[in-house]
Design a protein around this motif. Structure first.
Motif, mmCIF file in Angstrom:
data_model
loop_
_atom_site.group_PDB
_atom_site.id
_atom_site.type_symbol
_atom_site.label_atom_id
_atom_site.label_comp_id
_atom_site.label_asym_id
_atom_site.label_seq_id
_atom_site.Cartn_x
_atom_site.Cartn_y
_atom_site.Cartn_z
ATOM 1 N N THR A 101 0.828 -1.198 0.000
ATOM 2 C CA THR A 101 0.000 0.000 0.000
ATOM 3 C C THR A 101 0.860 1.245 0.000
ATOM 4 O OG1 THR A 101 -0.127 -0.197 2.365
ATOM 5 C CG2 THR A 101 -1.987 -1.036 1.110
ATOM 6 N N GLN A 102 2.046 1.062 -0.438
ATOM 7 C CA GLN A 102 2.918 2.213 -0.575
ATOM 8 C C GLN A 102 2.299 3.179 -1.574
ATOM 9 O OE1 GLN A 102 6.701 1.150 -2.114
ATOM 10 N NE2 GLN A 102 7.434 3.242 -2.154
ATOM 11 N N ALA A 103 2.345 4.446 -1.222
ATOM 12 C CA ALA A 103 1.710 5.422 -2.084
ATOM 13 C C ALA A 103 2.478 5.554 -3.384
ATOM 14 C CB ALA A 103 1.636 6.765 -1.386
ATOM 15 N N ALA A 104 1.737 5.723 -4.459
ATOM 16 C CA ALA A 104 2.375 6.006 -5.737
ATOM 17 C C ALA A 104 2.348 7.515 -5.920
ATOM 18 C CB ALA A 104 1.609 5.326 -6.858
ATOM 19 N N ASN A 105 3.507 8.087 -6.040
ATOM 20 C CA ASN A 105 3.575 9.527 -6.237
ATOM 21 C C ASN A 105 3.938 9.792 -7.675
ATOM 22 O OD1 ASN A 105 3.359 10.074 -3.363
ATOM 23 N ND2 ASN A 105 5.402 9.166 -3.273
ATOM 24 N N PHE A 106 3.223 10.680 -8.283
ATOM 25 C CA PHE A 106 3.632 11.068 -9.621
ATOM 26 C C PHE A 106 3.210 12.498 -9.870
ATOM 27 C CE2 PHE A 106 -0.227 8.495 -9.786
ATOM 28 C CZ PHE A 106 -1.143 9.356 -10.385
ATOM 29 N N GLN A 107 3.564 12.957 -10.998
ATOM 30 C CA GLN A 107 3.236 14.337 -11.301
ATOM 31 C C GLN A 107 2.218 14.384 -12.402
ATOM 32 O OE1 GLN A 107 7.174 16.016 -11.874
ATOM 33 N NE2 GLN A 107 6.796 17.199 -10.032
ATOM 34 N N LEU A 108 1.252 15.208 -12.173
ATOM 35 C CA LEU A 108 0.243 15.440 -13.168
ATOM 36 C C LEU A 108 0.650 16.745 -13.832
ATOM 37 C CD1 LEU A 108 -2.291 13.868 -13.846
ATOM 38 C CD2 LEU A 108 -3.570 15.376 -12.357
ATOM 39 N N CYS A 109 0.885 16.711 -15.101
ATOM 40 C CA CYS A 109 1.433 17.895 -15.738
ATOM 41 C C CYS A 109 0.470 18.439 -16.771
ATOM 42 C CB CYS A 109 2.743 17.569 -16.446
ATOM 43 S SG CYS A 109 3.874 16.668 -15.435
ATOM 44 N N ARG A 163 16.777 9.263 14.100
ATOM 45 C CA ARG A 163 15.662 8.362 13.878
ATOM 46 C C ARG A 163 15.759 7.682 12.521
ATOM 47 N NH1 ARG A 163 10.439 10.976 14.627
ATOM 48 N NH2 ARG A 163 9.670 9.425 13.153
ATOM 49 N N LEU A 164 15.031 6.612 12.424
ATOM 50 C CA LEU A 164 14.971 5.875 11.167
ATOM 51 C C LEU A 164 13.502 5.731 10.813
ATOM 52 C CD1 LEU A 164 16.472 4.085 9.031
ATOM 53 C CD2 LEU A 164 15.863 2.180 10.477
ATOM 54 N N ASP A 165 13.144 6.255 9.682
ATOM 55 C CA ASP A 165 11.755 6.161 9.256
ATOM 56 C C ASP A 165 11.667 5.310 8.011
ATOM 57 O OD1 ASP A 165 10.678 7.999 11.176
ATOM 58 O OD2 ASP A 165 11.780 9.546 10.076
ATOM 59 N N MET A 166 10.536 4.637 7.901
ATOM 60 C CA MET A 166 10.346 3.847 6.702
ATOM 61 C C MET A 166 9.083 4.307 6.001
ATOM 62 S SD MET A 166 10.078 -0.213 6.188
ATOM 63 C CE MET A 166 8.471 -0.319 6.883
ATOM 64 N N TYR A 167 9.203 4.482 4.729
ATOM 65 C CA TYR A 167 8.038 4.823 3.928
ATOM 66 C C TYR A 167 7.844 3.735 2.905
ATOM 67 C CZ TYR A 167 9.229 9.302 5.942
ATOM 68 O OH TYR A 167 9.533 10.287 6.827
ATOM 69 N N GLY A 168 6.652 3.705 2.390
ATOM 70 C CA GLY A 168 6.434 2.828 1.246
ATOM 71 C C GLY A 168 5.900 1.465 1.615
ATOM 72 N N GLU A 169 6.125 1.023 2.851
ATOM 73 C CA GLU A 169 5.583 -0.271 3.218
ATOM 74 C C GLU A 169 4.820 -0.082 4.521
ATOM 75 O OE1 GLU A 169 5.815 -3.136 1.525
ATOM 76 O OE2 GLU A 169 7.118 -2.401 -0.048
ATOM 77 N N LYS A 170 3.879 -0.966 4.748
ATOM 78 C CA LYS A 170 2.975 -0.731 5.858
ATOM 79 C C LYS A 170 3.467 -1.320 7.184
ATOM 80 C CE LYS A 170 0.018 2.166 5.111
ATOM 81 N NZ LYS A 170 -1.189 2.427 4.414
ATOM 82 N N MET A 215 9.533 -2.906 -1.136
ATOM 83 C CA MET A 215 10.396 -1.815 -1.569
ATOM 84 C C MET A 215 10.384 -0.707 -0.524
ATOM 85 S SD MET A 215 12.057 -1.807 -4.482
ATOM 86 C CE MET A 215 12.292 -3.147 -5.652
ATOM 87 N N PRO A 216 11.004 -0.929 0.602
ATOM 88 C CA PRO A 216 10.956 0.098 1.636
ATOM 89 C C PRO A 216 11.820 1.290 1.248
ATOM 90 C CG PRO A 216 12.432 -1.639 2.294
ATOM 91 C CD PRO A 216 11.861 -2.051 0.969
ATOM 92 N N ASP A 217 11.362 2.444 1.650
ATOM 93 C CA ASP A 217 12.134 3.647 1.402
ATOM 94 C C ASP A 217 12.513 4.196 2.772
ATOM 95 O OD1 ASP A 217 13.199 6.004 0.570
ATOM 96 O OD2 ASP A 217 11.733 6.257 -1.036
ATOM 97 N N LEU A 218 13.785 4.162 3.087
ATOM 98 C CA LEU A 218 14.205 4.499 4.438
ATOM 99 C C LEU A 218 14.799 5.899 4.502
ATOM 100 C CD1 LEU A 218 15.978 1.163 5.426
ATOM 101 C CD2 LEU A 218 13.633 1.829 5.835
ATOM 102 N N THR A 219 14.636 6.487 5.648
ATOM 103 C CA THR A 219 15.265 7.778 5.889
ATOM 104 C C THR A 219 15.946 7.716 7.251
ATOM 105 O OG1 THR A 219 13.516 8.849 4.672
ATOM 106 C CG2 THR A 219 14.914 10.246 5.999
#
Lengths: 1111, 427
Positions: free
Chosen positions: A974-982, B391-398, B215-219
């Motif tokens: 459920t990772q958000a899909a980010n894109f640009q609407l141009c 801190r370590l944050d993860m985006y993209g996965e629940k 596909m985790p996106d970490l910060t």
């Protein structure tokens, strides 16, 4: 031991070789158990077998194994052969047996056969030709990796006769839709070039074409090919220069190195020097450079203020981030680029990174230190703050120590010399005597370069004369000798001191040096010199040659200055020398005698004896060994070796006047439609051409915007992915159509035009064909079923697609119709005879083994659909039960969208183009009073996201709205899909986060199947919760509705009234999701979710709880 | 670019060869052996050599020489970096890189080399991609393979080559999602005889072990990023975000990798945790000498020093040592002339001492140089540079991953007093 001999053997006698081979073989086989240890432990029986083998001729055994029917035996044989090759032993005898297996289906066996072929094809050219057709066939394989590996091997087998075939294969692969294949073709260019340089012109055409490629994957390889084949064709770069600069950050590390060094050369021919006169960058270089120019030009440069070309700046700016690369070669490449191209004050930007490299491996240190040594001669200031990084550690290897010493010496100036000398003092005590000697030389260099410390150094060196180590003393003497020569006036004390030490010194070079010094300055030490000579006369015979020569020298000089005291001694020494064993000494003695002792024969020469022997001698220059290395480009092999390596390309001097800048301007790029359009065009020529245009202009516009941010790699990938979806059909077409299969020279436009015809034809009698296909595919499906699990996925996903297309017919949505009509012709485009081609050994198994459907075009999927519809076991089929009320979500509000508003909803239909994508419909509304133009999708993130773009909306009138559909592969997260609407004017970042229920597609199962599947998904794959249901949810109908509005699931008809079952599959991976809601007494209910996607399960459960428990 | 590769063991036998273009005879290595002969230590062999027709670039690692042959101009660092990458890939696959292991896995090695270079130009060097094509051997799989006759080769072909992030394969799944980060720091110091610090600097790396699904996106953000003076990143780190916000934003590779390495430039701030009082003297007569070493805590910030090991490189003339240690044990290797004193935990109340006599080779002159002393140690719970992960944050996965950050400081290249400190901290 065998290897060295073999090449010679091969040329001479085959018989001899065979004998050697057999013995080599025996040896190898007796070593065999050691070769694969695990095996030995496990299959003891086989080992006994091996021992038996060791007595017999091994090659026959291997041949037998290769010819057997058992895959495992063949594999085992190939593994052993690879072992032989790895050891450098000859296995060429087995060529016929091995080459037979080239078409084997087993991927590993195939791979090993390829390794073998590449190694021996050159020697067995005739037999190698047998394998060519296999590769030609594989070149048309739908799987990009198979195509790529076929091209790799085909181009690696170095058989001149196949040059035309290679050429053709390269040309075709260069316009392959897979960037990976294109990359391979770029590599193949170099191979072909080295095989047949005559092909240069044709290859340059291919290079030119590949240089235009937008993929980051290709860029490095094609530049490598450019460097190898046509480095002089700098004109090919102009148009691609900006693109390469912009892509650079996203290119893989190795490609970066190659591109940076090519761009360095390019920039030196295209831009003017940023090094302004007066700012002393490097005096020598500067002088040489400007001197070569005429006087007027000098004036010109002075009067005209320097303006850096924006492209020059672009290069510098885009390479700078790469200084942070973990790859040392990349950092070095950027450093040399800055050194050769950047304005003086900017070069120091690289210092820190270079110093960082010194913490890397020893070999890296070595090369980097060499480069720093060269740099530090010209620019002390750059490295002075980091002086301590060059302090020597006792654990450094000698060559590193010497280099550090060199740099420290280069960095020495009045301010830091005391620190450096203190450091040197500890080095002199080092146990590594070679290093200690080098330190003494370094001290000598500091002493000559910095006059303030000359005396200090000299005194220090004199103290070292009493060192107990011979080498240290000897080196000191030699260095003192050199130092004294620079200032001969006041140092008689030191000479006296050295004369006193003379007896203790045993090293010949040092003794010789002292003798030379005394001789040279004998007038300053008039009392000591004759005495030394007297001593030497006594020990003359036992001295070493080099010392003897100096004794003769000393004698001659003393004879000239002080003949009264030394005449007899000299004559005695000359007599000794006359009968010396060494002819050099005899010669020298004879020469000296003629020179200094006048007689009638000597003539005029002896008059000048004094001037000859006692001429003032120039002091030796103590300078860095790296003084002249700057003629080579930094970071190159030539620089490292200090000699011109073959293939080294000189860095040209800056042009005095910059060449035309406009050559780099990129005009409107003509879309490379010719490659892709035919394939896309068959279904919808006008549309696809348009979208093609768009993606080019899109990526073009983006290129200007972005300054190499990581995310932006999307442009190239987009283009590749969108093109791949469109053109993968071409490859399937290519492999599918019989004509092109038989005839490799068949050109792609031709074949695609044929298929285009075929499609239009097939549209008319699709129904007939469909029936036929179904029957056809039944037979085929058996074969497919026997394949691996992936097959099932493929099959089910393609069946999804099939059902989708059928369902979309019934759908009334306009857009839906549009898309279905778009896909329809593709579904049925394939003539029936093509299906039969799947029987081909090489093609059939590879197609379904591709792990992900993403590479497949809709048409290919629909091809497979023909196979799967009848074959798949029916309970697994995914059904579509359109669900009524659909929630629509806001994507872009018209206030923030400058009049453009967008809402989206999930129509819960399988996406036609990619079954792994979730379909989305976006309703775009123009809320402003201006028409909006060119609405399209821009960049998206994360970069891994694959999405199918909607076709751009050309124009949206005020208050009008339009619905477009797109697909996003959420990859079951459920990772958000980010894109640009141009729009034409603006870009808006939007984001879509799907509820977990939208990532599913309903599946219809019978109760029995449901229970069976549920039984497989127990334990960790099961999540459940008990809830109290809200009032009014208890009735079956309401419960059904609630569940299905929350998640896109299909209901399973059950007998129980209290148990409700729902089934679905995840869109991306097709994993089964089973939901059971069991009603208990009162309002209690248990919700159970069974799926192997545990994350999804918990999220789904949470959502379901909410949906059922709340009102 | 890279023409051939020869693997040579410590004793100078070529035990593996691989050619990417036409075959080059083994005799080319003779030039290398010549250079090796001249060098006192294997480390002293010059990495770049020239022969009449070829150029040899070699690295020496794990007691093996990796010798590559090139024919035309190529950046030497390019080749060296690649060779090191080869070694690292072997280590990654087989756990170690030694002659036996390479011989045992010769087919996998060959497959790897084939995949890593095409026509001498690197093709796939990312471990994640390679592992998709060629599965690393495991004991279990080897057993199964031998019994069933199957291979360790991926039956299906990977899709990773096309992924926009070449370092991460798709479809990663874990039941336990974990991300661990080890902040490892080294103090690099040279201290002179009088105890003054000649130079001291801190190098650090952040080693990560990320096992996350999807596909985790970490910060990752730091409390005090200003400490970092010079950094280099794994390709996955978005450089722009670092420039702008000083946070590490990345989609991690799967498994172990080095996220970043950094340098802390704080010359004056580096606290050296221990001191060593040394008194090594030799008698004028040249028959022997005395040694007296005492170690003590200096600036340990209240933490305990552990794993203290003192290594003394003795002058060549020292034959043997007869010493007594109040704590720990010592060994003296007469061949390498290295005295190792393993102290262990440093007790501030009772300072460890090592003293005794040294005997010299008969007739050898009195050694004049003071031996250099290297020190290794660990300190728990202490970040030597003070760097802290915020801190370590993860985006993209629940899902919620388990996150852990550990600070470790290891021994750098130290001369005379040198030190290592380890500290621990978890979020």
């Amino acid at each position: 031991m065998y290897g060295c001999g073999f090449s010679a053997f091969r040329l001479e006698a085959r018989g001899a070789m065979k004998a050697a081979l057999v013995s080599a073989e025996n040896l190898q086989l007796s070593l065999q158990p050691e070769l694969s240890q695990e095996e030995q432990a496990l299959t003891r029986a086989r080992r006994c077998h091996d021992h038996k083998e060791a007595q017999g001729p091994g090659n026959d055994e291997l041949k037998e194994m290769l010819e057997s029917n058992k895959e495992s035996l063949k594999l085992e044989a190939m593994k052993r052969i690879i072992g032989l090759i790895a050891k450098g032993k000859n296995a060429s005898e087995l060529f016929p047996a091995v080459v037979k297996n080239v078409a084997n289906k087993n991927i590993e066996l195939k791979k090993l056969v390829y390794v073998y072929l590449v190694r021996y094809a050159e020697e067995q050219q005739d037999l190698a030709l047998l394998s060519i057709s296999t590769f030609q066939r594989a070149l048309k394989d739908p799987n990009q990796l198979i195509r790529a590996s076929a091209l790799r091997v085909l181009s690696s087998i170095r058989v001149p006769i196949i040059v035309p075939i290679m050429m053709l294969a390269i040309k075709e692969s260069a316009s392959d839709m897979s960037p990976y294949v294109r990359k391979t073709s770029a590599h193949a260019i170099q191979k072909l070039y080295s095989l047949d340089p005559e092909q240069r012109e044709h290859l340059i055409e291919v290079i030119e074409k590949l240089l235009k490629d937008k993929s980051t994957l290709v860029a490095g390889s094609v530049v490598m090919a450019f460097e190898e084949v046509c480095p002089d064709r700098i004109d090919l770069i102009h148009k691609n220069y900006r693109k390469l600069c912009n892509l650079l950050v996203d290119v893989e590390e190795w490609g970066q190195v190659v591109i940076i060094s090519m761009l360095t050369r390019y920039a030196r021919t295209q831009f003017t020097s940023p090094w302004q006169e007066g700012v002393s960058f490097d005096e020598n270089n500067e002088k040489a450079f400007y001197d070569s120019d005429s006087e007027e030009k000098r004036d010109e440069t002075e009067t005209k203020p320097y303006m850096m070309d924006p492209d020059h700046r672009l290069l510098l700016r885009n390479t700078k981030p790469l200084l942070q690369s973990r790859n040392t070669a990349v950092v070095m490449a950027v450093a040399q680029l800055y050194w050769h191209l950047a304005p003086t004050h900017e070069v120091s930007a690289v210092t820190k990174s270079l110093v960082r490299l010194l913490r890397s491996h020893r070999e890296v240190q070595y090369v980097v230190l060499q480069n720093i040594a060269t740099m530090s001669i010209q620019r002390k200031g750059m490295f002075e703050p980091y002086m301590k990084s060059f302090y020597v550690r006792s654990t450094d290897p000698t060559h590193i120590k010497t280099l550090k010493l060199e740099i420290l010496t280069n960095l020495a100036n009045e301010a830091n010399i005391s620190t450096i000398l203190r450091e040197f003092q500890t080095y002199v005590k080092s146990q590594d005597k070679a290093f200690a000697a080098a330190t003494i030389q370094a001290i000598g260099r500091c002493a000559t370069n910095i006059s303030e410390v000359t005396d200090t150094c000299l005194n220090g060196l004199v103290l070292l004369l009493s060192n107990r180590d011979e080498t240290v003393v000897a080196e000191s003497v030699v260095v003192i000798k050199k130092l004294l020569q620079t200032q001969p006036t006041q140092h008689s004390e030191i000479i006296k001191h050295m004369a006193k030490l003379f007896d203790k010194i045993t090293v010949a070079m040092a003794r010789a040096s002292i003798l030379w010094l005394i001789g040279e300055y004998c007038e300053r030490v008039p009392k000591i010199a004759p005495d030394v000579l007297r001593k030497m006369a006594k020990s003359f015979t036992s001295e070493e040659d080099i010392v003897k020569l100096q004794i003769v020298n000393l004698a001659a000089k003393l004879y000239l200055t002080n003949s009264k005291q030394t005449k007899l001694l000299t004559q005695y020494i000359l007599n000794l020398g006359k009968y010396d064993q060494n002819y050099d000494i005899r010669d020298r003695t004879r020469f000296i005698r003629q020179l200094i002792v006048p007689n009638e024969k000597s003539g005029a020469l002896s008059k000048y004896a004094r001037r000859i022997l006692l001429a003032p001698k120039p002091a030796p220059l103590l300078q860095s060994a790296f003084k002249d290395r700057d003629r080579y480009q930094l970071g190159t092999l030539s620089h490292s070796l200090n000699l011109k390596a073959s293939g080294y390309q000189e860095l040209s001097d800056w042009p005095a006047v910059a060449p035309d800048q406009s050559v780099r301007n990129v005009e409107v790029i003509e879309p490379q439609v010719n490659e892709w359009v035919p394939t896309v065009g068959k279904s919808k020529p006008a549309k696809s051409a348009k979208s093609e245009d768009k993606f080019y202009s899109d990526s073009e516009g983006e290129q200007v915007d972005r300054k190499g941010s990581k995310n932006s790699s999307s442009s190239s990938n987009d283009s590749s992915s969108s093109s791949s979806s469109s053109s993968s059909s071409s490859s399937s077409e290519g492999s599918g159509s019989e004509e092109s299969d038989e005839e490799t020279s068949d050109e792609s436009p031709k074949s695609s035009s044929q298929s285009g015809e075929g499609s239009s034809e097939s549209e008319t009698d699709q129904k007939k064909e469909k029936n036929k296909k179904n029957t056809d595919s039944k037979a085929k499906s058996k074969a497919v079923n026997s394949e691996s699990e992936e097959n099932n996925n493929m099959v089910s996903s393609s069946s999804e697609d099939g059902s989708a297309s059928s369902s979309s017919d019934s759908d009334s949505d306009t857009e839906q119709k549009k898309s279905s009509s778009r896909s329809k012709p593709k579904v049925h485009e394939r003539p029936p005879k093509e299906v039969s081609l799947l029987d081909l050994d090489d093609v059939a198994p590879s197609a379904p083994t591709t792990p992900k459907a993403s590479a497949y075009s809709p048409s290919l999927l629909s091809d497979l659909e023909g196979l799967s519809l009848s074959s798949v076991s029916s309970p697994m089929q995914v059904t579509v039960q359109p669900f009524g009320p659909v929630k629509s979500h806001e994507l872009l509000h018209h206030m923030s969208g400058k009049g453009l508003s967008a809402r989206y909803h999930f129509p819960r239909q399988p996406f036609l183009y990619q079954p792994s994508m979730v379909q989305l419909q976006i309703t775009l509304t123009n809320a402003s009073d201006q028409p909006l133009e060119g609405i399209h999708l821009g960049e998206h993130s994360p970069a891994s996201l694959t999405l199918h773009r909607f076709s751009p909306v050309e124009r949206l009138e005020p208050q009008a709205s339009v619905t477009v559909s797109m697909g996003i592969d959420f990859n079951d997260s459920t990772q958000a899909a980010n894109f640009q609407l141009c729009t034409k004017e603006a870009e808006f970042s939007v984001s879509i986060q799907p509820a977990v229920g939208e990532l599913l597609l309903p599946a219809s199962l019978t109760q029995a199947d449901f229970e069976k599947e549920q039984g497989k998904l127990l334990g960790m794959n099961e999540t459940s919760a008990t809830i109290t249901m809200a009032e009014g949810h208890c009735s079956s109908a309401v419960l059904n509705k609630q569940v299905r509005s929350m998640a896109n699931l299909g209901e399973v008809i059950t007998g129980h009234n209290n148990t409700h079952r729902f089934a679905g599959r995840t869109v991306s991976s097709g994993a089964l999701v089973l939901v059971t809601v069991e009603k208990r007494e009162a309002a209690d209910a248990t919700i159970t979710v069974n799926t192997d996607k545990s994350v999804m399960a918990s999220m789904l459960l949470r959502d379901l709880k909410q949906a059922l428990a709340s009102a | 670019m890279i023409h051939s590769l020869f693997l040579i063991n410590h004793s100078g036998d070529i035990f593996l060869e691989k050619h990417w273009k036409s075959v080059i005879g083994r005799s080319v290595c003779d030039y290398f052996f010549e250079a090796k002969e001249k060098a006192a230590e294997p480390e002293d062999v010059p990495p770049v050599l020239q022969t009449p027709h070829h150029y040899l670039i070699s690295i020496y690692r794990d007691r093996l020489f990796f010798l590559s042959v090139i024919q035309t101009e190529a950046p030497p660092l390019f080749v060296i970096e690649f060779l090191h990458r080869v070694v690292e890939t072997f280590q990654d696959y087989f756990g170690e890189c030694s002659e036996t292991v390479i011989k045992d896995n010769v087919v996998t090695v060959y497959e790897l080399l084939e995949e890593m270079l095409d026509n001498g130009f690197p093709l796939a060097t990312e471990s994640n991609i390679l592992k998709e094509m060629i599965r690393p051997p495991t004991i279990l799989r080897t057993m199964v393979n031998t019994l069933t006759g199957t291979s360790n080769f991926e039956e299906r072909l990977p899709s990773g080559q096309l992924s926009t992030i070449p370092w991460r394969r798709s479809g990663v799944k874990y039941t336990n999602n974990e991300a661990y980060f080890d902040v490892i720091e080294e103090i690099d110091a040279i201290v002179d005889k009088s105890g003054t610090t000649v130079c001291a600097e801190i190098q650090g790396v952040i080693e990560a072990c990320v096992k996350l699904t999807g596909m985790p996106d970490l910060t990752l953000s730091f409390m005090n990023p200003r400490l970092l003076d010079d950094v280099s990143f794994h390709p996955c780190v978005r450089f722009k975000r670092w420039e702008a916000e000083r946070v590490l934003s990345f989609i991690p590779p799967d498994g172990n990798f080095t996220l970043m390495s950094y340098h802390v430039n704080a010359q004056n701030l580096v606290a050296i945790p221990v001191y060593v009082k040394q008194n090594i003297s030799f008698f004028e007569s040249g028959s022997g000498g005395r040694l007296d070493l005492t170690a003590g805590p200096k600036q340990t910030m209240g933490k305990t020093v552990e794993g203290l090991v003192i290594t003394v490189h003795m002058p060549k003339a020292v034959l043997s040592a007869s010493l007594t240690a109040t704590q720990g044990s010592y060994t003296y290797d007469p061949a390498t002339k290295v005295l190792v004193w393993d102290i262990g935990r440093l007790n501030p109340q009772k300072l460890p001492n090592l003293r005794g006599s040294l005997s010299l080779q008969a007739g050898a002159p009195k050694p004049e140089d003071n031996p250099s002393i290297n020190i290794a140690l660990k300190i728990q719970q202490l970040a030597i540079s003070g760097l802290k992960v915020n801190r370590l944050d993860m985006y993209g996965e629940k899902y919620k991953p388990f996150k852990g950050v550990k600070y470790v400081t290891k021994a750098g290249k130290f001369q005379r007093p040198a030190c290592v400190a380890i500290s621990h901290f978890s979020t």
